[in-house]
Motif scaffolding. Sequence first.
Motif, PDB file in Angstrom:
ATOM      1  N   VAL A 150       0.861  -1.178   0.000  1.00  0.00           N
ATOM      2  CA  VAL A 150       0.000   0.000   0.000  1.00  0.00           C
ATOM      3  C   VAL A 150       0.897   1.226   0.000  1.00  0.00           C
ATOM      4  O   VAL A 150       2.069   1.165   0.402  1.00  0.00           O
ATOM      5  N   THR A 151       0.338   2.358  -0.442  1.00  0.00           N
ATOM      6  CA  THR A 151       1.140   3.571  -0.517  1.00  0.00           C
ATOM      7  C   THR A 151       0.406   4.742   0.114  1.00  0.00           C
ATOM      8  O   THR A 151      -0.824   4.772   0.173  1.00  0.00           O
ATOM      9  N   GLU A 152       1.185   5.693   0.597  1.00  0.00           N
ATOM     10  CA  GLU A 152       0.661   6.940   1.166  1.00  0.00           C
ATOM     11  C   GLU A 152       1.658   8.053   0.862  1.00  0.00           C
ATOM     12  O   GLU A 152       2.555   7.863   0.051  1.00  0.00           O
ATOM     13  N   HIS A 153       1.489   9.199   1.525  1.00  0.00           N
ATOM     14  CA  HIS A 153       2.275  10.382   1.188  1.00  0.00           C
ATOM     15  C   HIS A 153       3.067  10.912   2.373  1.00  0.00           C
ATOM     16  O   HIS A 153       2.639  10.794   3.516  1.00  0.00           O
ATOM     17  N   ILE A 154       4.193  11.532   2.068  1.00  0.00           N
ATOM     18  CA  ILE A 154       4.956  12.262   3.080  1.00  0.00           C
ATOM     19  C   ILE A 154       4.379  13.670   3.105  1.00  0.00           C
ATOM     20  O   ILE A 154       4.834  14.573   2.390  1.00  0.00           O
ATOM     21  N   ALA A 155       3.329  13.840   3.891  1.00  0.00           N
ATOM     22  CA  ALA A 155       2.587  15.097   3.877  1.00  0.00           C
ATOM     23  C   ALA A 155       1.764  15.207   5.149  1.00  0.00           C
ATOM     24  O   ALA A 155       1.536  14.224   5.855  1.00  0.00           O
ATOM     25  N   PHE A 156       1.306  16.436   5.431  1.00  0.00           N
ATOM     26  CA  PHE A 156       0.278  16.586   6.455  1.00  0.00           C
ATOM     27  C   PHE A 156      -0.975  17.127   5.805  1.00  0.00           C
ATOM     28  O   PHE A 156      -0.915  17.869   4.821  1.00  0.00           O
ATOM     29  N   VAL A 157      -2.131  16.721   6.314  1.00  0.00           N
ATOM     30  CA  VAL A 157      -3.415  17.080   5.704  1.00  0.00           C
ATOM     31  C   VAL A 157      -4.361  17.736   6.703  1.00  0.00           C
ATOM     32  O   VAL A 157      -5.437  18.191   6.312  1.00  0.00           O
ATOM     33  N   ARG A 158      -3.980  17.771   7.969  1.00  0.00           N
ATOM     34  CA  ARG A 158      -4.806  18.415   8.994  1.00  0.00           C
ATOM     35  C   ARG A 158      -3.896  18.920  10.098  1.00  0.00           C
ATOM     36  O   ARG A 158      -2.743  18.481  10.220  1.00  0.00           O
ATOM     37  N   ALA A 159      -4.402  19.838  10.896  1.00  0.00           N
ATOM     38  CA  ALA A 159      -3.609  20.396  11.991  1.00  0.00           C
ATOM     39  C   ALA A 159      -4.568  20.953  13.031  1.00  0.00           C
ATOM     40  O   ALA A 159      -5.775  21.024  12.820  1.00  0.00           O
ATOM     41  N   GLY A 160      -3.993  21.375  14.165  1.00  0.00           N
ATOM     42  CA  GLY A 160      -4.820  21.833  15.272  1.00  0.00           C
ATOM     43  C   GLY A 160      -5.240  20.668  16.148  1.00  0.00           C
ATOM     44  O   GLY A 160      -4.651  19.589  16.111  1.00  0.00           O
ATOM     45  N   GLY A 161      -6.256  20.861  16.953  1.00  0.00           N
ATOM     46  CA  GLY A 161      -6.727  19.794  17.823  1.00  0.00           C
ATOM     47  C   GLY A 161      -6.062  19.824  19.185  1.00  0.00           C
ATOM     48  O   GLY A 161      -5.608  20.871  19.665  1.00  0.00           O
ATOM     49  N   THR A 162      -5.968  18.654  19.819  1.00  0.00           N
ATOM     50  CA  THR A 162      -5.547  18.576  21.218  1.00  0.00           C
ATOM     51  C   THR A 162      -4.110  19.035  21.435  1.00  0.00           C
ATOM     52  O   THR A 162      -3.801  19.615  22.473  1.00  0.00           O
ATOM     53  N   LEU A 163      -3.220  18.790  20.480  1.00  0.00           N
ATOM     54  CA  LEU A 163      -1.820  19.168  20.676  1.00  0.00           C
ATOM     55  C   LEU A 163      -1.626  20.680  20.746  1.00  0.00           C
ATOM     56  O   LEU A 163      -0.657  21.160  21.335  1.00  0.00           O
TER      57      LEU A 163
END
Length: 440
Positions: free
Chosen positions: A88-101
């Motif tokens: 399977v494959t995915e990306h070296i990326a971010f797609v969301r941010a914020g939240g609990t951190l």
Amino acid sequence: MQRLGTGIGWRPEIAEAVERMPGIDWVEAVAENVCPGHIPDSLRRLRERGVTVVPHGVSLGLGGAERPDEDRLTALAERAEALAAPLVTEHIAFVRAGGTLTASPRLEAGHLLPVPRTRDALDVLCENIRIAQAALPVPLAVENIAALFSWPGEEMTEGQFLYELVDRTGVRLLIDVANLHTNHVNRGEDPAKALDELPVEAIAYVHVAGGFERDGVWHDSHAHAVPPAVLDVLADLASRVRPPGVLLERDENFPEPAELARELTAIRETVENAPKVSDESSGVRDGGAPKDNTATDTGTGTEPARQRLALAQAALLSALVAGTPAPEGFDRTRLAVQARALASKRADVVAKVAPELPEILAGAYRPRFLAYAHGHPMTDGYRHDALAFAEHLLLHGRLEDADVQRELSDWWLERSGPAPLSRRPAARLARATRRVLLRR
């Protein structure tokens, strides 16, 4: 690693053409668009013919500050098993941010955004990939992405970043040569230098795609023919290592099947005509145990890095989708281009997942959606976004046409169910809509 050959990205719009096209050794399907219990008939027939199908994920956000979501990992694993995929494959990326951190609202980009090439980002990415590897039934390969902008204060080149990632995790690479070309135009990065530095023996397969240049910015559209410059990067890569697989990506503006076949022939010939490489460099790293077992990869030492990365990514994404000031050090002009591209893509995808909306609103759909997106960042998936947009128009949109108001209200009520997005009962919104209509 299984040799895949020449393939094409499977999309419903060209499913019939792909089935009939000669010389297709394998296909790649967007993982999120495949339901394990209801595999599309076209993919099922391809599988029965012995054509390999690889699920390609777009929503994990392995480069994000948070650890990979367990439900998303489970879903990706289920698709790999349902398709009998070798990887399977995915990306070296971010797609969301914020939240609990960050103790701030969670924001969704709706797109793949670049991670900073820093030690913090690398430590977090390594741990996230190890978590994903442990949850998946087959090997994982991760893709380099295209970017419109650069992060300030980066500590590594792309090749160095990928080399360390492979060295520490054993993950395989999906190298997109179109993305290397994009980063050459947009960020001044030499594709040959990147190929010099990255571990080509870890390549699982290669993506090839088209795009276009406007005002000095290359847009990786996946909607245009593959240009000679991208084939040149492919030839350079193939002169260094024979990739196990090469795949043509096309996501929209699909040409006639004959044109796709010609592009596949050009890709195949580019690889075949590249100078021969030695057997020692034509394989793929086995992807076994990672070489580096530092504390930062065990989960015990990444929390400070996650916190710093979370704050940086949240500030950037907020600037792109919520109109907050650009973080210091970024090119504001490039961020503005990226912000417009994100809003435009968001409008396009909502129109695809809810095609009734542009039908109901006609020519007013796009300007109204872009105006809505400017003040309403996406916080969930695109279907939720479509419902939220429709609800906003019904309550605040001042729709002048009573027939449009009724159609939109009926559409929203049918799809929102007993618990609308705003947590108002459906009947309450219906009453509010009727009051607006009675005033007309």
